[in-house]
Design a protein around this motif. Structure first.
Motif, mmCIF file in Angstrom:
data_model
loop_
_atom_site.group_PDB
_atom_site.id
_atom_site.type_symbol
_atom_site.label_atom_id
_atom_site.label_comp_id
_atom_site.label_asym_id
_atom_site.label_seq_id
_atom_site.Cartn_x
_atom_site.Cartn_y
_atom_site.Cartn_z
ATOM 1 N N ALA A 1 3.637 9.151 11.666
ATOM 2 C CA ALA A 1 4.230 8.579 10.739
ATOM 3 C C ALA A 1 3.678 7.207 10.520
ATOM 4 C CB ALA A 1 5.786 8.302 10.949
ATOM 5 N N VAL A 2 3.468 6.461 9.250
ATOM 6 C CA VAL A 2 3.388 5.071 9.233
ATOM 7 C C VAL A 2 4.416 4.332 8.729
ATOM 8 C CG1 VAL A 2 1.645 3.802 7.922
ATOM 9 C CG2 VAL A 2 0.983 6.270 8.481
ATOM 10 N N SER A 3 4.430 3.301 9.355
ATOM 11 C CA SER A 3 5.529 2.472 8.642
ATOM 12 C C SER A 3 4.822 1.131 8.180
ATOM 13 C CB SER A 3 6.563 1.705 9.915
ATOM 14 O OG SER A 3 7.750 2.929 10.306
ATOM 15 N N SER A 4 5.799 0.472 7.056
ATOM 16 C CA SER A 4 5.159 -0.784 6.360
ATOM 17 C C SER A 4 6.213 -1.442 5.893
ATOM 18 C CB SER A 4 4.248 -0.543 5.291
ATOM 19 O OG SER A 4 3.105 -1.395 5.132
ATOM 20 N N PHE A 5 6.698 -2.816 6.352
ATOM 21 C CA PHE A 5 7.581 -3.587 6.000
ATOM 22 C C PHE A 5 7.091 -4.935 5.499
ATOM 23 C CE2 PHE A 5 8.875 -1.352 10.228
ATOM 24 C CZ PHE A 5 9.549 -0.288 9.393
ATOM 25 N N GLY A 6 7.908 -5.302 4.420
ATOM 26 C CA GLY A 6 7.626 -6.433 3.647
ATOM 27 C C GLY A 6 8.463 -7.526 3.507
ATOM 28 N N THR A 7 7.909 -8.672 3.228
ATOM 29 C CA THR A 7 8.851 -9.880 3.170
ATOM 30 C C THR A 7 9.851 -9.622 1.810
ATOM 31 O OG1 THR A 7 7.129 -11.474 3.583
ATOM 32 C CG2 THR A 7 8.947 -12.324 2.534
ATOM 33 N N GLY A 8 11.021 -9.945 1.937
ATOM 34 C CA GLY A 8 11.970 -9.499 1.243
ATOM 35 C C GLY A 8 12.809 -8.189 1.600
ATOM 36 N N SER B 1 0.772 -1.131 -0.140
ATOM 37 C CA SER B 1 -0.117 0.183 0.034
ATOM 38 C C SER B 1 0.870 1.334 0.031
ATOM 39 C CB SER B 1 -0.969 -0.178 1.200
ATOM 40 O OG SER B 1 -2.119 -0.857 0.936
ATOM 41 N N LEU B 2 1.853 1.176 1.043
ATOM 42 C CA LEU B 2 2.615 2.395 1.017
ATOM 43 C C LEU B 2 3.652 2.509 -0.506
ATOM 44 C CD1 LEU B 2 4.162 3.201 4.407
ATOM 45 C CD2 LEU B 2 1.678 3.591 3.573
ATOM 46 N N TYR C 1 9.176 0.817 3.779
ATOM 47 C CA TYR C 1 8.702 1.860 3.277
ATOM 48 C C TYR C 1 8.120 2.916 4.646
ATOM 49 C CZ TYR C 1 8.059 1.292 -1.707
ATOM 50 O OH TYR C 1 8.482 1.011 -2.700
ATOM 51 N N HIS C 2 8.078 4.236 4.668
ATOM 52 C CA HIS C 2 8.099 4.996 5.894
ATOM 53 C C HIS C 2 7.311 6.459 5.275
ATOM 54 C CE1 HIS C 2 8.320 5.662 10.101
ATOM 55 N NE2 HIS C 2 8.907 6.995 9.799
ATOM 56 N N LEU C 3 6.286 6.596 5.817
ATOM 57 C CA LEU C 3 5.533 7.749 5.324
ATOM 58 C C LEU C 3 5.299 8.716 6.374
ATOM 59 C CD1 LEU C 3 3.397 9.115 3.360
ATOM 60 C CD2 LEU C 3 1.593 7.840 4.174
ATOM 61 N N LEU C 4 5.442 10.025 6.027
ATOM 62 C CA LEU C 4 5.313 11.130 7.134
ATOM 63 C C LEU C 4 3.900 11.697 6.837
ATOM 64 C CD1 LEU C 4 8.958 12.606 7.248
ATOM 65 C CD2 LEU C 4 7.764 10.683 8.766
ATOM 66 N N VAL C 5 3.032 12.063 7.812
ATOM 67 C CA VAL C 5 1.649 12.863 7.672
ATOM 68 C C VAL C 5 1.515 13.944 8.624
ATOM 69 C CG1 VAL C 5 -0.542 12.032 7.495
ATOM 70 C CG2 VAL C 5 0.951 10.214 7.348
ATOM 71 N N GLY D 1 9.959 7.499 2.262
ATOM 72 C CA GLY D 1 11.236 6.782 2.143
ATOM 73 C C GLY D 1 10.936 5.482 2.067
ATOM 74 N N ALA D 2 11.854 5.073 1.318
ATOM 75 C CA ALA D 2 11.807 3.388 0.654
ATOM 76 C C ALA D 2 13.198 3.050 0.612
ATOM 77 C CB ALA D 2 10.996 3.445 -0.330
ATOM 78 N N ALA D 3 13.418 1.779 1.134
ATOM 79 C CA ALA D 3 14.858 1.034 1.129
ATOM 80 C C ALA D 3 14.508 -0.480 1.175
ATOM 81 C CB ALA D 3 15.801 1.496 1.971
#
Length: 941
Positions: free
Chosen positions: A897-904, A667-668, A908-912, A756-758
């Motif tokens: 802020a919203v964090s979202s991490f996935g397999t692999g 989603s992010l 992603y990190h979003l600032l609101v 941000g994404a990495a």
């Protein structure tokens, strides 16, 4: 109308930096490697006589070269192997090799429809139900031998399916499309953005657009784009033919296979680094016209011409300067004719050579666009016009004479999708300019300087102007917020039609075909379309459940806008599993004959006569449910980007449809794509979010096999946390640039200020502190405030001990320190509705928006004993268990802020933040007005 040529377009710097193609890889059944591919496409002018497919096991890819553990190799999709090989060839071709530790190279993968492991896993699990029907049929056959061996036959069939289809604990990870870019990132140490995208037969073009967009936004220094199409299921050709996208079954014009890669870099940087440059992408244009009804190609020649003109205008290169036009060749019949008519009309002044990659490698669908760009780039590099066909017959390859005005040679690439998308790119040969190549030491210093994203600086905030959501028992966003305020989870036994207990539930046991839990955040899928959509019953029945869910949430979102129109160019970026359940079910349905053949070979039925076996199979076929053949609606319902295309059609939007998969961060990732398009100016509005429904036998069994699910229920950050509980859900957000939203008088719910994404570039399973920190710091490089000014973090919170500990450790590295004047509030929606996979980031953002809107900090649930290993006091941070008022700090807006991490290793990190209560403005959130009456949800009435 007159064609657009050099005389009516100023040849000037358009302000858009060219993108250099510095590496190429090509793998087709007829030619492997860039040189072999060029020889093939240069000299071949006659049409493909037969579709090109690799034989089983070809080409051979040595997984050991990529450091893949054998336990994971068993679960790898075939496309993953081929794309790893393509990535290796492309990086090697560019002289990049395996340097490792590259924080600023993105990996974008484009593919369409399911992977072989998805189909195999689906058939294996569904086959268990078929085996039960075989057993029941044997018991009613009237034969003592059949009845006596009925149970043995069912067990034998299940065992046979496990052996022949494969079954391993890592199947859930290995079958995901987003595992492919993650695997590439891990193999080559590439730690930028990693995602997989799909947009039907425009997939390659959209993958390139995502990569170029990231480069132009300064979010990456290089982008590796890998696309491919394999024929992993026999039903795929049937689905395409039912839509008129392939010739008849006996016709040679079927689906071909192919994989390729391009390494992209901003032209100035490529020149500085002394890279070999095959060609440059001057600019591109993608457009889509949403139309009601079934998906279909655009047949308006005028709209094709508008797309061509727009691309050449933005590139500052008139059509009269183009010497070669490469057609991706995905359209068919009337659409193909209208495309050609538009090209001939627009390029009449230049009289270029027209070629089509379809004549050289066949119809490769999702891969066709990248194959066409590769062909055009090689033609420019070699200054050779490839062989081609004209109305008079075949024409051999020839030297490409330079333009008389000393301008660079130019080529164009055009393509289209059966959803209605049109695509056009302008390429130029590279004419070396005087420069001083950087030494390797200088490059290292430059990379350090780029630790803060170049050009990202302080980008314009993106306004959220509408939203909608559907999770667990909550049928809309207001009900979702009320669920949060109530403080109790909505996790309960999944309905029997989603989880057959007899077949797929084994409490307390690890199994490859069964789930050890029956709990989930199940959400009911609407059984009829929203009013006013004009969707008939037959078409609605053919839709995937995710598409139906998306349609319902979109109706809520647009209902909040009270019919206010959206104008300009749009993007609809929806996070999803790229292999939908309807796609997998079509494969299962098409495999019934294969299952019956295996029953005929069972040793348990050797004593039965052939007529007895056939009667048994006939009975099983009737009770199991003999599937109907595919219709044109079947393909629409099996397409992941179909959810986005559906919304464009129903609401008449000029918005390009795109499906995005980045594991549980999807989603992010979709929101990131939308924000980048808005900031780059390639979209005027965007609809973004995510949807997934993992409360199913397949998902629960595959996650159980790897031990990912909680044996009780998900409890993020608790001492007893032992995994997650799956949940169904969908969240959608309508976005505009803040200035545009204020100009248009839109209500601004909140502002998205940094993303941000990495990638960890380490383990595909275990999370990594450093990767999460990189994503967070990249987000803060885009805003003027420090992490200490963020009040609330909507955490990913998967409820695994390792995952929770790593997430809080990374948070402490960025958000902790003496400058923090009050504790960081941390919460997670997952405790309430479960882990919604691709929709997880959407669930977190929706909760955060509603918290900002109501000035209320949402609680955690089922948090009885916070894990002391998290060391929250050192941050400092708190995990609230009750909703409470969210006071604003003096002189600044509430921030989250919203964090979202996935397999692999995808992070992603979003600032609101809310619209500043100091400045107010047209879109000031109503929740800031304490005197306004509110309903039970805390939201303004």
């Amino acid at each position: 109308m007159h064609s657009v040529d050099a005389s009516c377009i100023q040849q000037e710097n358009t302000g858009t930096e060219r993108t250099a193609i510095i590496g190429i890889a090509a793998l087709t059944p007829r030619a492997v490697g860039a040189e072999a591919y060029w020889t093939w496409v240069r000299d071949k002018s006659d049409g493909m006589r037969e579709p090109a497919h690799w034989a089983p096991g070809e080409p051979v890819v040595d997984v050991a070269r990529f450091g893949i553990p054998p336990v994971q190799a068993r679960s790898m999709a075939r496309l993953q192997l081929l794309m790893l090989e393509a990535a290796d060839q492309c990086l090697t071709d560019a002289g990049a090799g395996r340097a490792g530790g590259d924080d600023r190279t993105d990996v974008v993968v484009g593919t369409c429809f399911g992977l072989d492991r998805q189909y195999a896993n689906a058939l294996r699990i569904a086959g268990s139900g078929y085996a039960r029907e075989v057993e029941r049929a044997a018991l009613t056959l009237g034969s003592p031998e059949a009845a006596e061996n009925a149970s043995q036959a069912a067990d034998e069939l299940r065992g046979l399916l496990r052996r022949t289809l494969g079954a391993a604990p890592h199947d859930r990870v290995g079958e995901m499309a987003s595992t492919i870019p993650a695997r590439i990132a891990s193999a080559f140490g590439l730690r930028g953005r990693t995602l997989a995208v799909e947009s039907a037969d425009a997939t390659s073009f959209l993958a390139l657009a995502q990569a170029i967009g990231s480069l132009r936004a300064g979010l990456a220094d290089r982008a590796l784009v890998v696309t491919g199409q394999l024929r992993e299921s026999g039903v795929l050709s049937s689905l395409l033919r039912s839509k008129g996208l392939l010739g008849p079954a006996a016709h040679a014009d079927g689906l071909s296979e192919g994989v390729g890669a391009l390494l992209l870099k901003p032209l100035a940087a490529a020149e500085q680094d002394g890279d070999r440059i095959y060609a440059t992408i001057a600019d591109w244009h993608v457009r889509h016209r949403g139309r009601p009804g079934a998906f279909r190609h655009e047949v308006s020649a005028e709209r094709h011409r508008d797309t061509i003109r727009a691309a050449h205008r933005s590139a500052g290169a008139g059509t009269g300067t183009v010497g070669y036009v490469e057609r991706a060749g995905t359209a068919a019949d009337e659409a193909d004719d209208s495309e050609l008519a538009a090209l001939e009309a627009e390029f009449v002044a230049a009289a270029p050579v027209f070629g089509t990659v379809r004549d050289r490698i066949g119809r490769t669908f999702a891969h066709a666009g990248l194959a066409a760009v590769t062909t055009a780039a090689l033609a420019l590099h070699h200054r050779t016009l490839p062989a081609h066909r004209t109305r008079s017959g075949p024409v051999a390859a020839a030297s490409w004479a330079p333009p008389e005005d000393s301008a660079p040679r130019r080529a164009a690439v055009t393509g289209a999708s059966f959803t209605g998308t049109l695509c056009h790119l302008v390429l130029e040969e590279h004419v070396p300019r005087p420069h001083t190549p950087r030494h390797h030491a200088d490059r290292g210093r430059t990379e350090v300087a780029r630790a803060v994203p170049r050009g990202a600086g302080l980008p314009e905030p993106i306004a959220v102007i509408a939203y909608g959501g559907r999770f667990a028992d909550a049928e809309n966003a207001d009900a979702y917020w009320q669920l949060m305020l109530d403080g109790h989870d909505r996790l309960r036994p999944v309905p029997a039609d989603r989880l057959d207990r007899e077949l797929h539930y084994a409490p307390g046991a690890l199994s490859l075909n069964r789930s050890y839990t029956e709990l989930g955040g199940h959400a009911a899928v609407p059984q009829s379309p929203p009013r006013g959509t004009g969707i008939g019953a037959e078409r609605y029945a053919a839709m995937d459940a995710a598409q139906r869910m998306t349609l319902a949430v979109a109706a809520e979102l647009f209902g909040r806008r009270a019919g206010r129109p959206l104008t300009g160019r749009g993007l609809i970026a929806l996070a999803s599993n790229l292999g939908l359940a309807a796609d997998r079910q079509a494969h299962v349905d098409g495999s019934l004959g294969e299952l019956e053949d295996r029953v005929r070979e069972l040793t348990a039925f050797k004593a039965l006569s052939t007529p007895e076996v056939e009667r048994l199979l006939d009975t099983a076929r009737r009770t199991y449910g003999r599937p109907a053949g595919p219709t044109p609606d079947t393909l629409d319902g099996a397409l992941a980007s179909g959810s986005a295309a559906l919304l464009a059609g129903v609401y008449g939007l000029e918005a390009v449809p795109l499906a995005v998969e980045a594991a549980c961060a999807s989603s992010l990732a979709a929101l990131d794509a939308a924000m980048t398009a808005l900031r780059n100016g390639t979209a005027d509005y965007a609809l973004a979010g995510g949807v997934e429904l993992p409360c199913s036998a397949r998902d629960m069994a595959l996650c159980s096999a790897l031990g990912l699910l909680s044996h009780t229920r998900i409890t993020p950050f608790d001492t007893d946390a032992d995994g997650f509980t799956p949940g169904d859900g969908c969240a959608l957000f309508l976005l505009k640039r803040q200035a545009d939203a204020e100009r248009d008088g839109d209500e601004i719910v909140a502002l998205l200020t940094g993303m941000g994404a990495a990638n960890d570039a380490k383990s595909l399973i275990a999370p990594d502190v450093e990767g999460q920190v990189r994503a967070m710091r990249q987000a803060f490089a885009q805003v003027p405030h420090a992490p200490s000014e963020v009040d609330y973090l909507e955490a990913h919170g998967t409820g695994t001990k390792v995952g929770d500990r790593v997430e809080i450790a990374a948070t402490g590295r960025v958000y902790g320190g003496p400058e923090r004047t009050r504790p960081l509030e941390i919460g997670s929606a997952k405790g309430f509705v479960g882990h919604t996979f691709a929709a997880a980031g959407g669930a977190g953002l929706l909760r955060t928006l509603l918290a900002l809107r109501t000035a209320t900090l949402p609680p955690n649930t089922n948090l009885h004993h916070p894990n002391p290993a998290l060391e929250l006091d050192t941050l400092p941070a708190v995990l609230g268990t009750r909703a409470k008022a969210w006071p604003a700090a003096p002189g600044r807006p509430r921030r989250a802020a919203v964090s979202s991490f996935g397999t692999g290793g995808i992070n992603y990190h979003l600032l609101v933040e809310e619209l500043s209560p100091v400045t107010g403005g047209p879109g000031r959130p109503n929740a800031l007005r304490d005197d306004e009456p509110k309903d039970g949800t805390g939201l303004p009435r």
